[in-house]
Design an enzyme around this catalytic site. Structure first.
Site, PDB file in Angstrom:
ATOM      1  N   LYS A 150       0.797  -1.395   0.202  1.00  0.00           N
ATOM      2  CA  LYS A 150       0.079   0.349   0.144  1.00  0.00           C
ATOM      3  C   LYS A 150       0.446   0.899  -0.207  1.00  0.00           C
ATOM      4  O   LYS A 150       0.474   2.434  -0.183  1.00  0.00           O
ATOM      5  CB  LYS A 150      -0.525  -0.042   1.335  1.00  0.00           C
ATOM      6  CG  LYS A 150      -1.948  -1.022   1.336  1.00  0.00           C
ATOM      7  CD  LYS A 150      -2.879  -0.105   0.541  1.00  0.00           C
ATOM      8  CE  LYS A 150      -4.370  -1.399   0.270  1.00  0.00           C
ATOM      9  NZ  LYS A 150      -5.550  -0.508  -0.597  1.00  0.00           N
TER      10      LYS A 150
ATOM     11  N   SER B  53       0.666  -9.868  -0.028  1.00  0.00           N
ATOM     12  CA  SER B  53       1.034  -8.349  -0.422  1.00  0.00           C
ATOM     13  C   SER B  53       0.748  -8.248   0.812  1.00  0.00           C
ATOM     14  O   SER B  53       0.990  -6.343   1.331  1.00  0.00           O
ATOM     15  CB  SER B  53      -1.077  -8.328  -0.771  1.00  0.00           C
ATOM     16  OG  SER B  53      -1.407  -8.796   0.120  1.00  0.00           O
TER      17      SER B  53
END
Length: 509
Positions: A51, A305
Protein backbone atom coordinates in the site's frame (compact mmCIF):
# COMPACT_ATOMS: atom_id res chain seq x y z
CA UNK A 1 -8.84 3.05 -21.60
CA UNK A 2 -6.64 0.79 -19.42
CA UNK A 3 -3.69 1.40 -21.78
CA UNK A 4 -3.54 4.92 -20.42
CA UNK A 5 -2.22 3.43 -17.20
CA UNK A 6 1.04 2.28 -18.77
CA UNK A 7 2.57 5.77 -18.81
CA UNK A 8 1.13 6.48 -15.37
CA UNK A 9 2.79 3.35 -13.98
CA UNK A 10 6.12 4.01 -15.70
CA UNK A 11 6.12 7.56 -14.31
CA UNK A 12 4.88 6.61 -10.85
CA UNK A 13 6.91 8.07 -8.00
CA UNK A 14 7.22 5.27 -5.44
CA UNK A 15 10.90 4.51 -4.86
CA UNK A 16 11.54 7.49 -2.61
CA UNK A 17 10.01 5.34 0.13
CA UNK A 18 9.18 1.92 -1.34
CA UNK A 19 11.65 -0.76 -2.36
CA UNK A 20 11.71 -3.11 -5.32
CA UNK A 21 10.72 -6.37 -3.64
CA UNK A 22 12.06 -9.74 -4.78
CA UNK A 23 10.25 -12.54 -6.52
CA UNK A 24 11.16 -15.73 -4.64
CA UNK A 25 10.79 -19.28 -5.87
CA UNK A 26 8.58 -21.25 -3.45
CA UNK A 27 10.46 -24.53 -3.67
CA UNK A 28 8.30 -26.59 -1.32
CA UNK A 29 5.07 -25.40 -2.88
CA UNK A 30 6.47 -25.94 -6.37
CA UNK A 31 7.26 -29.57 -5.63
CA UNK A 32 3.90 -30.18 -4.01
CA UNK A 33 1.88 -28.67 -6.87
CA UNK A 34 4.05 -29.81 -9.77
CA UNK A 35 4.41 -26.24 -11.02
CA UNK A 36 6.97 -23.45 -10.65
CA UNK A 37 5.43 -21.27 -7.94
CA UNK A 38 6.74 -17.76 -7.37
CA UNK A 39 6.01 -15.31 -4.55
CA UNK A 40 6.16 -11.53 -5.07
CA UNK A 41 7.27 -10.41 -1.61
CA UNK A 42 5.39 -7.17 -0.91
CA UNK A 43 5.44 -8.15 2.76
CA UNK A 44 9.06 -6.93 2.71
CA UNK A 45 8.15 -3.27 2.18
CA UNK A 46 9.11 -0.80 4.98
CA UNK A 47 5.45 -0.84 6.13
CA UNK A 48 5.12 -4.59 5.40
CA UNK A 49 2.56 -4.01 2.63
CA UNK A 50 2.30 -2.88 -1.00
CA UNK A 51 0.00 0.00 0.00
CA UNK A 52 2.95 2.34 0.44
CA UNK A 53 3.33 2.54 -3.34
CA UNK A 54 -0.09 3.96 -4.16
CA UNK A 55 -0.21 6.25 -1.14
CA UNK A 56 3.11 7.90 -1.91
CA UNK A 57 2.38 8.26 -5.60
CA UNK A 58 -0.89 10.01 -4.78
CA UNK A 59 0.84 12.32 -2.28
CA UNK A 60 3.44 13.19 -4.90
CA UNK A 61 0.68 14.43 -7.25
CA UNK A 62 -0.99 16.73 -4.71
CA UNK A 63 -0.62 20.49 -5.09
CA UNK A 64 1.22 22.52 -2.42
CA UNK A 65 -2.16 23.97 -1.36
CA UNK A 66 -3.64 20.48 -0.87
CA UNK A 67 -0.64 19.38 1.16
CA UNK A 68 -0.92 22.44 3.38
CA UNK A 69 -4.48 21.52 4.39
CA UNK A 70 -3.48 17.95 5.27
CA UNK A 71 -4.70 14.58 4.10
CA UNK A 72 -7.21 12.08 5.47
CA UNK A 73 -7.90 8.44 4.67
CA UNK A 74 -10.04 5.55 5.79
CA UNK A 75 -8.17 2.29 6.07
CA UNK A 76 -8.14 -1.08 7.81
CA UNK A 77 -4.43 -0.55 8.35
CA UNK A 78 -2.05 -1.09 5.45
CA UNK A 79 -3.08 1.94 3.39
CA UNK A 80 -3.01 3.90 6.63
CA UNK A 81 0.60 2.96 7.31
CA UNK A 82 1.59 3.76 3.74
CA UNK A 83 -0.08 7.16 3.86
CA UNK A 84 1.34 7.91 7.31
CA UNK A 85 4.85 7.17 6.07
CA UNK A 86 4.33 9.17 2.87
CA UNK A 87 2.92 12.14 4.78
CA UNK A 88 5.76 12.00 7.26
CA UNK A 89 8.29 12.03 4.43
CA UNK A 90 6.61 15.09 2.88
CA UNK A 91 5.90 16.74 6.27
CA UNK A 92 2.14 16.78 5.67
CA UNK A 93 -0.44 16.34 8.46
CA UNK A 94 -2.31 13.05 8.11
CA UNK A 95 -5.48 11.82 9.84
CA UNK A 96 -6.40 8.16 9.46
CA UNK A 97 -9.89 6.86 10.24
CA UNK A 98 -9.70 3.14 11.06
CA UNK A 99 -12.43 0.60 11.90
CA UNK A 100 -12.48 -0.46 15.53
CA UNK A 101 -11.89 -4.03 14.28
CA UNK A 102 -8.41 -3.16 12.96
CA UNK A 103 -5.62 -5.27 14.54
CA UNK A 104 -3.83 -3.30 17.24
CA UNK A 105 -0.46 -3.83 15.55
CA UNK A 106 -1.69 -1.73 12.61
CA UNK A 107 -3.16 1.00 14.80
CA UNK A 108 0.10 1.30 16.75
CA UNK A 109 2.17 1.33 13.56
CA UNK A 110 0.16 4.24 12.11
CA UNK A 111 0.50 6.28 15.30
CA UNK A 112 4.22 5.52 15.48
CA UNK A 113 4.62 7.10 12.03
CA UNK A 114 3.15 10.38 13.25
CA UNK A 115 -0.40 10.23 11.90
CA UNK A 116 -3.48 10.96 13.97
CA UNK A 117 -5.70 7.89 14.35
CA UNK A 118 -9.49 8.06 14.71
CA UNK A 119 -11.24 4.75 15.43
CA UNK A 120 -14.78 4.75 14.03
CA UNK A 121 -17.21 1.99 12.98
CA UNK A 122 -16.73 -1.74 12.58
CA UNK A 123 -15.90 -1.86 8.87
CA UNK A 124 -13.98 0.04 6.21
CA UNK A 125 -17.17 1.55 4.84
CA UNK A 126 -18.19 3.01 8.19
CA UNK A 127 -14.71 4.45 8.61
CA UNK A 128 -14.85 5.92 5.10
CA UNK A 129 -18.15 7.66 5.87
CA UNK A 130 -16.54 9.46 8.81
CA UNK A 131 -13.50 10.38 6.71
CA UNK A 132 -15.83 12.02 4.20
CA UNK A 133 -17.22 14.17 7.02
CA UNK A 134 -13.71 15.36 7.88
CA UNK A 135 -13.05 16.27 4.26
CA UNK A 136 -16.19 18.39 4.14
CA UNK A 137 -15.61 20.10 7.47
CA UNK A 138 -11.86 20.75 7.32
CA UNK A 139 -11.07 20.90 3.61
CA UNK A 140 -8.56 18.05 3.86
CA UNK A 141 -7.68 15.97 0.80
CA UNK A 142 -9.05 12.46 0.87
CA UNK A 143 -6.50 9.86 -0.24
CA UNK A 144 -8.53 6.85 -1.30
CA UNK A 145 -6.98 3.43 -0.65
CA UNK A 146 -7.96 2.06 -4.07
CA UNK A 147 -10.43 4.15 -6.08
CA UNK A 148 -7.99 6.71 -7.50
CA UNK A 149 -5.93 6.61 -10.74
CA UNK A 150 -2.72 7.76 -9.01
CA UNK A 151 -3.10 5.11 -6.30
CA UNK A 152 -3.80 2.43 -8.92
CA UNK A 153 -0.73 3.51 -10.90
CA UNK A 154 1.42 3.29 -7.78
CA UNK A 155 0.20 -0.24 -7.12
CA UNK A 156 0.78 -1.06 -10.78
CA UNK A 157 4.52 -0.78 -10.21
CA UNK A 158 4.23 -4.24 -8.63
CA UNK A 159 3.32 -5.59 -12.07
CA UNK A 160 6.12 -3.58 -13.70
CA UNK A 161 8.66 -5.16 -11.35
CA UNK A 162 7.33 -8.67 -11.99
CA UNK A 163 7.87 -8.22 -15.74
CA UNK A 164 11.38 -6.94 -15.14
CA UNK A 165 12.26 -9.73 -12.72
CA UNK A 166 11.02 -12.74 -14.71
CA UNK A 167 12.98 -14.33 -17.54
CA UNK A 168 9.86 -15.20 -19.51
CA UNK A 169 6.11 -14.52 -19.37
CA UNK A 170 4.24 -16.22 -16.58
CA UNK A 171 1.31 -18.52 -17.21
CA UNK A 172 -0.81 -16.92 -14.48
CA UNK A 173 -0.57 -14.23 -11.80
CA UNK A 174 -2.78 -14.31 -8.70
CA UNK A 175 -3.61 -11.00 -7.04
CA UNK A 176 -5.48 -10.40 -3.75
CA UNK A 177 -8.60 -8.24 -4.04
CA UNK A 178 -10.14 -5.83 -1.57
CA UNK A 179 -11.23 -2.67 -3.33
CA UNK A 180 -9.41 -3.69 -6.52
CA UNK A 181 -6.62 -1.11 -6.75
CA UNK A 182 -3.74 -3.60 -6.79
CA UNK A 183 -5.51 -5.94 -9.21
CA UNK A 184 -6.35 -3.09 -11.61
CA UNK A 185 -2.81 -1.71 -11.60
CA UNK A 186 -1.12 -5.09 -12.02
CA UNK A 187 -3.57 -6.20 -14.71
CA UNK A 188 -3.08 -2.98 -16.71
CA UNK A 189 0.67 -3.46 -16.95
CA UNK A 190 0.79 -7.25 -17.24
CA UNK A 191 -1.81 -7.50 -19.99
CA UNK A 192 -0.06 -4.78 -22.00
CA UNK A 193 3.32 -6.56 -21.88
CA UNK A 194 2.21 -10.21 -21.53
CA UNK A 195 -1.27 -10.38 -23.10
CA UNK A 196 -1.43 -14.20 -22.84
CA UNK A 197 -0.69 -14.30 -19.11
CA UNK A 198 -3.81 -15.02 -17.08
CA UNK A 199 -4.46 -12.42 -14.38
CA UNK A 200 -6.67 -13.83 -11.64
CA UNK A 201 -8.11 -11.98 -8.67
CA UNK A 202 -8.56 -13.79 -5.35
CA UNK A 203 -11.13 -12.78 -2.71
CA UNK A 204 -12.27 -14.13 0.66
CA UNK A 205 -15.55 -15.92 0.10
CA UNK A 206 -17.13 -13.80 2.85
CA UNK A 207 -15.97 -10.51 1.28
CA UNK A 208 -16.35 -11.24 -2.44
CA UNK A 209 -17.40 -7.80 -3.70
CA UNK A 210 -15.64 -8.20 -7.07
CA UNK A 211 -17.27 -11.56 -7.74
CA UNK A 212 -20.66 -9.98 -7.01
CA UNK A 213 -19.95 -7.08 -9.35
CA UNK A 214 -18.82 -9.34 -12.20
CA UNK A 215 -21.88 -11.56 -11.81
CA UNK A 216 -24.23 -8.58 -11.94
CA UNK A 217 -22.28 -6.63 -14.54
CA UNK A 218 -22.14 -3.62 -12.24
CA UNK A 219 -20.84 -2.70 -8.83
CA UNK A 220 -22.98 -3.75 -5.88
CA UNK A 221 -22.70 -3.58 -2.11
CA UNK A 222 -22.32 -6.73 -0.03
CA UNK A 223 -24.88 -6.86 2.80
CA UNK A 224 -22.23 -8.28 5.15
CA UNK A 225 -18.43 -8.45 5.05
CA UNK A 226 -16.25 -11.02 6.82
CA UNK A 227 -13.41 -9.53 8.83
CA UNK A 228 -10.87 -12.38 9.02
CA UNK A 229 -8.90 -11.03 6.04
CA UNK A 230 -9.28 -7.48 7.34
CA UNK A 231 -6.99 -6.02 4.66
CA UNK A 232 -9.59 -7.04 2.05
CA UNK A 233 -12.76 -6.46 4.06
CA UNK A 234 -14.47 -4.17 1.54
CA UNK A 235 -18.19 -4.19 0.75
CA UNK A 236 -17.96 -2.68 -2.76
CA UNK A 237 -15.22 -2.78 -5.36
CA UNK A 238 -13.94 0.63 -6.45
CA UNK A 239 -15.49 2.33 -9.49
CA UNK A 240 -12.21 3.00 -11.31
CA UNK A 241 -10.63 -0.38 -10.47
CA UNK A 242 -13.77 -2.16 -11.69
CA UNK A 243 -13.65 -0.31 -15.01
CA UNK A 244 -10.15 -1.72 -15.58
CA UNK A 245 -10.73 -5.14 -14.05
CA UNK A 246 -13.82 -6.08 -16.06
CA UNK A 247 -11.88 -5.49 -19.28
CA UNK A 248 -8.56 -7.11 -18.40
CA UNK A 249 -8.88 -9.67 -15.61
CA UNK A 250 -9.51 -13.28 -16.63
CA UNK A 251 -11.43 -14.44 -13.55
CA UNK A 252 -11.87 -14.11 -9.80
CA UNK A 253 -11.51 -17.00 -7.34
CA UNK A 254 -12.90 -17.06 -3.81
CA UNK A 255 -11.31 -18.94 -0.92
CA UNK A 256 -12.36 -19.85 2.62
CA UNK A 257 -10.76 -18.70 5.86
CA UNK A 258 -9.39 -22.21 6.41
CA UNK A 259 -7.76 -22.15 2.96
CA UNK A 260 -6.21 -18.77 3.79
CA UNK A 261 -4.83 -20.20 7.04
CA UNK A 262 -3.28 -23.09 5.12
CA UNK A 263 -1.67 -20.63 2.69
CA UNK A 264 -0.19 -18.66 5.61
CA UNK A 265 1.48 -21.86 6.73
CA UNK A 266 2.71 -22.57 3.19
CA UNK A 267 4.32 -19.14 2.95
CA UNK A 268 5.96 -19.62 6.33
CA UNK A 269 7.39 -23.01 5.37
CA UNK A 270 8.90 -21.61 2.16
CA UNK A 271 10.07 -18.22 3.44
CA UNK A 272 10.00 -18.35 7.27
CA UNK A 273 7.84 -15.21 7.08
CA UNK A 274 4.29 -14.85 8.40
CA UNK A 275 1.81 -13.27 5.98
CA UNK A 276 -1.35 -11.62 7.21
CA UNK A 277 -4.61 -13.29 6.05
CA UNK A 278 -5.07 -10.83 3.15
CA UNK A 279 -1.40 -11.32 2.30
CA UNK A 280 -1.90 -15.06 1.80
CA UNK A 281 -5.07 -14.73 -0.27
CA UNK A 282 -3.33 -14.98 -3.63
CA UNK A 283 -1.49 -18.19 -2.78
CA UNK A 284 -4.71 -19.75 -1.48
CA UNK A 285 -6.29 -18.96 -4.84
CA UNK A 286 -3.27 -20.31 -6.72
CA UNK A 287 -3.58 -23.63 -4.88
CA UNK A 288 -7.30 -23.85 -5.59
CA UNK A 289 -6.67 -23.06 -9.26
CA UNK A 290 -4.10 -25.86 -9.54
CA UNK A 291 -6.51 -28.33 -7.95
CA UNK A 292 -9.38 -27.24 -10.19
CA UNK A 293 -7.50 -27.07 -13.48
CA UNK A 294 -4.96 -29.84 -12.93
CA UNK A 295 -2.19 -27.68 -14.45
CA UNK A 296 1.39 -28.98 -14.41
CA UNK A 297 4.80 -27.51 -15.23
CA UNK A 298 3.54 -23.93 -15.41
CA UNK A 299 4.94 -20.67 -14.02
CA UNK A 300 2.48 -19.33 -11.47
CA UNK A 301 3.00 -16.26 -9.28
CA UNK A 302 1.14 -15.13 -6.16
CA UNK A 303 1.52 -11.66 -4.69
CA UNK A 304 2.16 -11.80 -0.93
CA UNK A 305 0.60 -8.43 -0.25
CA UNK A 306 1.23 -7.87 3.45
CA UNK A 307 2.44 -9.13 6.82
CA UNK A 308 0.60 -6.99 9.37
CA UNK A 309 -1.24 -9.25 11.79
CA UNK A 310 -1.58 -9.49 15.53
CA UNK A 311 0.64 -12.14 17.09
CA UNK A 312 -2.22 -13.57 19.15
CA UNK A 313 -4.20 -14.21 15.95
CA UNK A 314 -1.65 -16.88 15.06
CA UNK A 315 -3.32 -19.18 17.60
CA UNK A 316 -6.50 -19.24 15.52
CA UNK A 317 -4.60 -19.49 12.23
CA UNK A 318 -2.61 -22.48 13.44
CA UNK A 319 -5.77 -24.19 14.70
CA UNK A 320 -7.47 -23.93 11.32
CA UNK A 321 -4.51 -24.67 9.07
CA UNK A 322 -4.75 -28.47 8.94
CA UNK A 323 -8.46 -28.33 8.11
CA UNK A 324 -7.72 -25.72 5.44
CA UNK A 325 -5.25 -28.11 3.85
CA UNK A 326 -7.82 -30.93 4.11
CA UNK A 327 -5.27 -32.78 6.23
CA UNK A 328 -7.40 -32.88 9.37
CA UNK A 329 -10.95 -34.13 9.74
CA UNK A 330 -13.26 -33.60 12.70
CA UNK A 331 -15.77 -36.36 13.42
CA UNK A 332 -18.24 -37.29 16.14
CA UNK A 333 -18.53 -40.98 17.00
CA UNK A 334 -20.87 -42.86 19.30
CA UNK A 335 -19.16 -45.69 21.22
CA UNK A 336 -20.38 -48.06 23.98
CA UNK A 337 -19.95 -46.78 27.53
CA UNK A 338 -17.93 -49.66 28.94
CA UNK A 339 -14.34 -50.45 29.95
CA UNK A 340 -12.07 -50.99 26.94
CA UNK A 341 -14.32 -49.25 24.41
CA UNK A 342 -11.79 -46.44 23.91
CA UNK A 343 -9.06 -48.94 23.11
CA UNK A 344 -11.24 -50.82 20.62
CA UNK A 345 -12.29 -47.61 18.93
CA UNK A 346 -8.69 -46.39 18.73
CA UNK A 347 -7.75 -49.68 17.07
CA UNK A 348 -10.52 -49.14 14.50
CA UNK A 349 -8.89 -45.84 13.52
CA UNK A 350 -5.70 -47.68 12.61
CA UNK A 351 -2.33 -45.95 12.55
CA UNK A 352 -3.77 -42.52 11.89
CA UNK A 353 -2.34 -39.55 13.74
CA UNK A 354 -5.03 -38.42 16.20
CA UNK A 355 -4.94 -34.66 16.69
CA UNK A 356 -7.74 -34.33 19.24
CA UNK A 357 -9.85 -36.51 21.51
CA UNK A 358 -12.61 -35.03 23.68
CA UNK A 359 -15.07 -36.97 25.82
CA UNK A 360 -17.11 -36.67 29.03
CA UNK A 361 -19.16 -39.41 30.70
CA UNK A 362 -22.91 -38.80 30.43
CA UNK A 363 -24.69 -42.06 31.27
CA UNK A 364 -24.21 -45.83 31.32
CA UNK A 365 -25.52 -46.34 27.78
CA UNK A 366 -23.31 -44.84 25.11
CA UNK A 367 -20.55 -42.22 24.83
CA UNK A 368 -20.20 -39.39 22.31
CA UNK A 369 -16.56 -38.78 21.33
CA UNK A 370 -15.28 -35.68 19.50
CA UNK A 371 -12.24 -36.69 17.43
CA UNK A 372 -9.78 -34.80 15.25
CA UNK A 373 -7.49 -36.89 13.08
CA UNK A 374 -5.15 -36.64 10.13
CA UNK A 375 -6.41 -37.64 6.69
CA UNK A 376 -5.07 -37.60 3.16
CA UNK A 377 -6.32 -34.49 1.28
CA UNK A 378 -9.03 -34.96 -1.31
CA UNK A 379 -11.92 -36.42 0.67
CA UNK A 380 -11.59 -40.06 -0.39
CA UNK A 381 -9.54 -41.04 2.66
CA UNK A 382 -12.11 -39.59 5.07
CA UNK A 383 -14.95 -41.29 3.18
CA UNK A 384 -13.16 -44.65 3.49
CA UNK A 385 -12.62 -44.11 7.22
CA UNK A 386 -16.28 -43.29 7.82
CA UNK A 387 -17.25 -46.43 5.92
CA UNK A 388 -14.84 -48.55 7.99
CA UNK A 389 -16.31 -47.18 11.21
CA UNK A 390 -19.83 -47.85 9.96
CA UNK A 391 -18.88 -51.40 9.02
CA UNK A 392 -17.59 -51.92 12.56
CA UNK A 393 -20.92 -50.79 14.01
CA UNK A 394 -20.06 -47.20 14.94
CA UNK A 395 -22.31 -44.25 14.23
CA UNK A 396 -20.05 -41.45 12.93
CA UNK A 397 -20.74 -37.94 11.63
CA UNK A 398 -18.36 -35.70 9.69
CA UNK A 399 -18.11 -32.27 11.37
CA UNK A 400 -15.13 -30.97 9.39
CA UNK A 401 -17.12 -28.18 7.73
CA UNK A 402 -19.26 -27.42 10.77
CA UNK A 403 -18.26 -23.95 12.00
CA UNK A 404 -19.99 -24.34 15.38
CA UNK A 405 -18.10 -27.57 16.00
CA UNK A 406 -14.73 -26.10 14.99
CA UNK A 407 -15.09 -22.78 16.75
CA UNK A 408 -16.95 -23.70 19.90
CA UNK A 409 -18.10 -27.25 20.58
CA UNK A 410 -14.60 -28.76 20.47
CA UNK A 411 -13.71 -26.65 23.51
CA UNK A 412 -17.00 -27.20 25.34
CA UNK A 413 -17.15 -31.00 25.35
CA UNK A 414 -17.39 -31.82 29.04
CA UNK A 415 -19.07 -30.14 31.94
CA UNK A 416 -19.62 -31.36 35.47
CA UNK A 417 -19.73 -35.09 36.15
CA UNK A 418 -23.32 -36.37 36.30
CA UNK A 419 -24.85 -37.87 39.40
CA UNK A 420 -24.01 -41.54 39.76
CA UNK A 421 -20.48 -41.27 38.39
CA UNK A 422 -18.54 -42.91 41.22
CA UNK A 423 -14.84 -43.10 42.05
CA UNK A 424 -13.59 -40.74 39.36
CA UNK A 425 -9.90 -39.96 39.64
CA UNK A 426 -8.21 -37.43 37.34
CA UNK A 427 -4.72 -37.79 35.88
CA UNK A 428 -2.65 -35.49 33.75
CA UNK A 429 -0.30 -37.42 31.45
CA UNK A 430 2.62 -36.22 29.32
CA UNK A 431 4.39 -38.24 26.64
CA UNK A 432 6.73 -37.80 23.65
CA UNK A 433 4.53 -36.94 20.67
CA UNK A 434 4.76 -39.56 17.93
CA UNK A 435 2.33 -41.71 15.91
CA UNK A 436 0.88 -44.48 18.04
CA UNK A 437 1.67 -42.81 21.38
CA UNK A 438 -2.00 -42.21 22.21
CA UNK A 439 -2.93 -45.77 21.25
CA UNK A 440 -0.15 -47.06 23.51
CA UNK A 441 -1.64 -45.20 26.44
CA UNK A 442 -5.18 -46.48 25.84
CA UNK A 443 -4.01 -50.04 25.24
CA UNK A 444 -1.89 -49.93 28.37
CA UNK A 445 -4.91 -49.11 30.51
CA UNK A 446 -6.59 -52.33 29.42
CA UNK A 447 -10.27 -52.98 30.06
CA UNK A 448 -10.39 -53.06 33.85
CA UNK A 449 -11.12 -49.34 34.48
CA UNK A 450 -13.70 -47.18 32.71
CA UNK A 451 -12.60 -43.86 31.21
CA UNK A 452 -15.10 -41.19 32.25
CA UNK A 453 -13.42 -38.08 30.79
CA UNK A 454 -10.78 -37.58 28.14
CA UNK A 455 -9.12 -34.58 26.52
CA UNK A 456 -6.16 -34.67 24.16
CA UNK A 457 -4.97 -32.19 21.57
CA UNK A 458 -1.90 -32.52 19.35
CA UNK A 459 -0.41 -29.01 19.20
CA UNK A 460 2.59 -29.98 17.10
CA UNK A 461 4.86 -29.77 20.13
CA UNK A 462 7.46 -32.30 21.20
CA UNK A 463 5.19 -33.57 23.99
CA UNK A 464 1.54 -34.59 23.95
CA UNK A 465 -0.69 -33.98 26.94
CA UNK A 466 -3.78 -35.83 28.15
CA UNK A 467 -6.28 -35.04 30.87
CA UNK A 468 -8.20 -38.21 31.72
CA UNK A 469 -10.86 -39.14 34.25
CA UNK A 470 -10.93 -42.83 35.19
CA UNK A 471 -13.31 -44.68 37.50
CA UNK A 472 -10.93 -46.26 40.01
CA UNK A 473 -12.69 -47.91 42.98
CA UNK A 474 -11.38 -47.34 46.49
CA UNK A 475 -8.45 -49.58 47.15
CA UNK A 476 -7.39 -49.85 43.49
CA UNK A 477 -5.47 -46.59 43.18
CA UNK A 478 -2.14 -48.32 43.76
CA UNK A 479 -2.84 -50.94 41.12
CA UNK A 480 -3.97 -48.30 38.63
CA UNK A 481 -0.88 -46.16 39.14
CA UNK A 482 1.28 -49.25 38.75
CA UNK A 483 -0.25 -49.68 35.28
CA UNK A 484 0.53 -46.04 34.51
CA UNK A 485 4.12 -46.61 35.58
CA UNK A 486 4.36 -49.63 33.27
CA UNK A 487 3.14 -47.55 30.32
CA UNK A 488 6.13 -45.33 30.98
CA UNK A 489 4.62 -41.87 30.54
CA UNK A 490 4.95 -39.11 33.13
CA UNK A 491 1.74 -38.56 35.05
CA UNK A 492 0.27 -36.43 37.84
CA UNK A 493 -2.74 -37.15 40.04
CA UNK A 494 -4.99 -34.08 39.61
CA UNK A 495 -8.08 -35.39 41.43
CA UNK A 496 -7.83 -32.58 43.98
CA UNK A 497 -7.09 -29.89 41.40
CA UNK A 498 -9.20 -26.76 42.00
CA UNK A 499 -9.96 -26.18 38.30
CA UNK A 500 -11.23 -29.76 37.98
CA UNK A 501 -13.44 -29.32 41.05
CA UNK A 502 -14.88 -26.03 39.80
CA UNK A 503 -15.67 -27.04 36.22
CA UNK A 504 -15.55 -30.82 35.72
CA UNK A 505 -16.05 -32.67 39.00
CA UNK A 506 -19.32 -33.70 40.60
CA UNK A 507 -21.25 -30.89 42.23
CA UNK A 508 -22.11 -31.25 45.89
CA UNK A 509 -25.66 -32.45 46.25
Amino acid sequence: MPKSYIKRILDARVYDVARETPVDRAELMSRRLGNRVWLKREDLQPVFSFKLRGAYNKMHHLTPEQRALGVVAASAGNHAQGLAMAAGRMKVRATIVMPRTTPQIKVDAVRDRGAKVVLRGDSYDEAAAHAAVLVEKKGMTYVHPFDDPDVIAGQGTVGMEIVRQQERPLDAIFVPVGGGGLLAGVAAFIKYVWPDTRVIGVEPEDAACLKLALERGRRAVLPEVGLFADGCAVAQVGKEPFRVIKELVDEVITVSSDEICAAIKDIFEDTRSIAEPAGALALAGLKLYCEREGVQDEDLLAIVSGANTNFDRLRYISERTEIGEQREAVISVTIPEQPGSFRVFCAALGRRNITEFNYRYVDKGSAQVFVGLSVVPGGEDLARLLQVLEDKGYEAQDLTDNEVAKLHVRYMVGGHAPAGLDNERVYRVEFPERPGALAKFLSGLGQHWNISMFHYRNHGAAYGRILAGVQVPHGEKGAFEQVLAQIGYRYWDETDNLAYALYLGQRDS
